[in-house]
Design an enzyme around this catalytic site. Structure first.
Site, short mmCIF file in Angstrom:
data_model
loop_
_atom_site.label_atom_id
_atom_site.label_comp_id
_atom_site.label_asym_id
_atom_site.label_seq_id
_atom_site.Cartn_x
_atom_site.Cartn_y
_atom_site.Cartn_z
N ASP A 92 0.83 -1.19 0.00
CA ASP A 92 0.00 0.00 0.00
C ASP A 92 0.88 1.25 0.00
OD1 ASP A 92 -2.47 -1.16 -0.07
OD2 ASP A 92 -2.85 -1.02 2.09
N LYS A 119 -2.88 3.66 -3.23
CA LYS A 119 -4.06 4.42 -3.62
C LYS A 119 -3.94 5.85 -3.11
CE LYS A 119 -6.87 0.23 -3.12
NZ LYS A 119 -7.99 -0.41 -2.40
N MET A 226 -10.08 8.92 7.44
CA MET A 226 -10.40 9.38 6.08
C MET A 226 -11.46 10.47 6.12
SD MET A 226 -10.40 5.62 4.24
CE MET A 226 -11.30 4.85 5.61
#
Length: 320
Positions: A92, A119, A226
């Protein structure tokens, strides 16, 4: 930890120890094994009512390893051993890349090929289905694959999806938990999520999309992951409940990273403060009276100066 704290995937049959009979060569002893084990012949998973078929596979192993928040020192020893035994590391962007860089800086040499599937917010260069297929392909080629995921694989990490994809292909899957940013990043700012007489419970929620009402008062800590893009909505939603507009809030940006910074305010002020200071992802938002315990919290939260920099306060920062 309540509610949406974790993606709780159902336990699968075949849980065992890698040190038992049938363990793959070079496997790490006493690891949690989920799925097909190291059998050469496996029964393929099937839907209800469908006939069970048996197929022969010669596969490697997939390790789902939690990299923690990005500090190589917070990688577990079992996670390090898995990395050292890997042929391929599928990494990641958040957490995982920082750990790999940190290990390299400390002189730890890994022989594995590293495949970056990182990402960015709003942009997934490698879709999840493609990541699942990559893990299956590499393992079916007989390789030992480490899926290195930021934080913990099962806390908003889509680890369950990768587990199931590998199990459906008859691949041996082993899981190494990691230190989640939901707990470790607030600790950097001296914020315990629970504290006797202040908070007895906490909820971890994703605020990638706008949150609905979350019950509880200031003694029920809320951690939002997030949540920078939806911060104004989250603050308004939480302020309408028992917590009230003057409930303390802290934002910890880029925990364990080069841009680490803390912003402290209230549900009434935090959105404006974040805009003024240019708060960016990744960041962890903590809501509740535990924020008052931080050595970075100013005395008058409701009237905090928007230019205030908690990292500049001449007080002793919490040690890890």
């Amino acid at each position: 930890m309540s509610g949406s704290a974790e993606r709780m995937d159902a336990a699968e049959p075949g849980v065992g120890s890698a040190s038992g009979a049938g363990a793959a060569p070079g496997s790490i002893p006493d690891a949690v094994v989920l799925g097909a084990g190291a059998r050469d012949t496996v029964a393929a998973p099937h839907a209800a009512g469908a006939s069970r078929t048996t197929e022969t596979v010669a596969s490697g192993t997939v390790w789902l390893v939690g990299a923690g928040p990005g500090d190589a020192g917070l990688l577990t020893l079992r996670g390090l051993r898995a990395l050292e035994s890997a042929d391929v590391i599928v990494a990641d962007r958040l957490g995982a890349r920082g750990v790999l860089d940190g290990l390299a800086a400390e002189g730890v040499h890994l022989d594995a090929e590293v495949i970056d599937v990182g990402k960015l917010p709003g942009h997934h260069a490698v879709p999840q289905d493609a990541i699942n297929a990559l893990l299956v392909r590499e393992a079916l080629a007989g390789r030992t694959v480490v899926r290195l995921k930021g934080g913990d694989p099962y806390v908003f990490g889509r680890g369950g999806e990768e587990l199931f994809a590998c199990q459906e292909a008859g691949i041996d899957v082993r899981v190494v938990p990691g230190v989640t940013s939901a707990v470790s990043v607030p600790a950097l700012a001296g914020i315990p999520l629970t504290h006797r007489g202040v908070a007895t419970s906490f909820t971890v929620a994703t605020a990638h999309d706008q949150i609905a009402a979350l019950g509880g008062g200031r003694d029920h800590t809320v951690v939002l992951l997030m949540g920078v893009g939806t911060l104004a909505h989250s603050a308004l939603t939480l302020a309408r409940g028992e917590r009230g507009a003057d409930c303390p809030v802290a934002i910890v940006e880029d925990g364990f990273g080069a841009r680490q910074r803390v912003t402290v305010g209230t549900l009434a002020t935090i959105a404006a403060q974040a805009a003024e200071r240019g708060v960016r992802s990744p960041a962890v938002v903590v809501v509740g009276d535990v924020v008052r315990l931080s050595p970075y919290a100013p005395a008058a939260l409701a009237s905090i100066d928007l230019t205030f920099d908690p990292l500049a306060v001449p007080r002793k920062a919490p040690s890890l």
